[in-house]
Design a protein around this motif. Structure first.
Motif, short mmCIF file in Angstrom:
data_model
loop_
_atom_site.label_atom_id
_atom_site.label_comp_id
_atom_site.label_asym_id
_atom_site.label_seq_id
_atom_site.Cartn_x
_atom_site.Cartn_y
_atom_site.Cartn_z
N GLY A 158 0.81 -1.21 0.00
CA GLY A 158 0.00 0.00 0.00
C GLY A 158 0.84 1.26 0.00
O GLY A 158 0.52 2.23 -0.70
N ALA A 159 1.92 1.27 0.76
CA ALA A 159 2.79 2.45 0.80
C ALA A 159 3.47 2.67 -0.54
O ALA A 159 3.60 3.82 -0.99
N VAL A 160 3.89 1.60 -1.19
CA VAL A 160 4.51 1.73 -2.51
C VAL A 160 3.49 2.24 -3.53
O VAL A 160 3.79 3.13 -4.34
N ALA A 161 2.28 1.69 -3.48
CA ALA A 161 1.23 2.16 -4.39
C ALA A 161 0.92 3.64 -4.14
O ALA A 161 0.74 4.42 -5.08
N TRP B 212 -4.59 8.92 -11.17
CA TRP B 212 -3.62 8.33 -10.26
C TRP B 212 -4.27 7.43 -9.21
O TRP B 212 -3.62 6.55 -8.66
N MET B 213 -5.56 7.63 -8.95
CA MET B 213 -6.29 6.68 -8.11
C MET B 213 -6.39 5.32 -8.81
O MET B 213 -6.22 4.27 -8.18
N GLY C 226 1.09 9.19 -5.50
CA GLY C 226 1.35 10.53 -5.01
C GLY C 226 2.40 11.25 -5.84
O GLY C 226 2.24 12.43 -6.19
N ALA C 227 3.49 10.55 -6.17
CA ALA C 227 4.54 11.17 -6.98
C ALA C 227 4.02 11.47 -8.39
O ALA C 227 4.30 12.54 -8.94
N GLY C 228 3.27 10.56 -8.95
CA GLY C 228 2.69 10.81 -10.27
C GLY C 228 1.73 11.97 -10.25
O GLY C 228 1.70 12.78 -11.19
#
Length: 147
Positions: free
Chosen positions: A8-11, A54-55, A16-18
């Motif tokens: 989840g943190a990686v996703a 991005w979602m 978020g970065a995108g």
């Protein structure tokens, strides 16, 4: 649970970065030059579209990660993470409008970039750690081989 939270943190970090990079790209037409988050005439249309895009990307990353680690309920985690990210972004926007009114523009930009990244990571990490379960048998492979 830790692996699911990491997924989840990686996703969230990817989304978020995108999202931040997309906003930075579409706001290059502002008078202050590149990197000004939240300005321009088309900001409100691009904000919603970029956020929705991005979602979807984050949901795909969560579901793929859950599939790799053989955990169920990936779509639940993606849906809950997206809803939580939406609520947290609304809280950030509320804070930007009503609390951070007297800050310099560079400080506001730094705050918004950090908040967009952190809220995405937290939302998807909490959702992924709270949902999902292992698809393996509770008794392991030995129970399947004995039958």
């Amino acid at each position: 649970m830790i692996v699911r939270a990491l997924i989840g943190a990686v996703a969230g970090a990817v989304a978020g970065a995108g999202f931040v990079l997309t906003l930075g790209t579409f706001t290059r037409y502002c008078n202050g030059g590149p990197g000004r988050t939240g300005c321009g005439t088309g900001f409100f249309t691009t904000f919603g579209l970029a956020f929705a895009l991005w979602m979807v990307v984050a949901a795909a990353v969560v579901c793929a990660g859950f599939r790799v680690v053989r955990a169920g309920r990936g779509w639940w985690a993606a849906g809950i993470g997206s809803a939580l990210w939406f609520v947290l972004i609304l809280a950030v926007i509320y804070g930007r409008i009503f609390v951070l009114d007297g800050m310099y523009q560079a400080e506001v930009r730094h705050f918004l970039v950090t908040a967009y990244l952190v809220t995405a990571c937290v939302a998807y990490a909490v959702a992924a750690s709270g949902t999902g379960r292992s698809r393996s048998s509770p008794h392991g492979d030995a129970a399947r081989e004995s039958t």
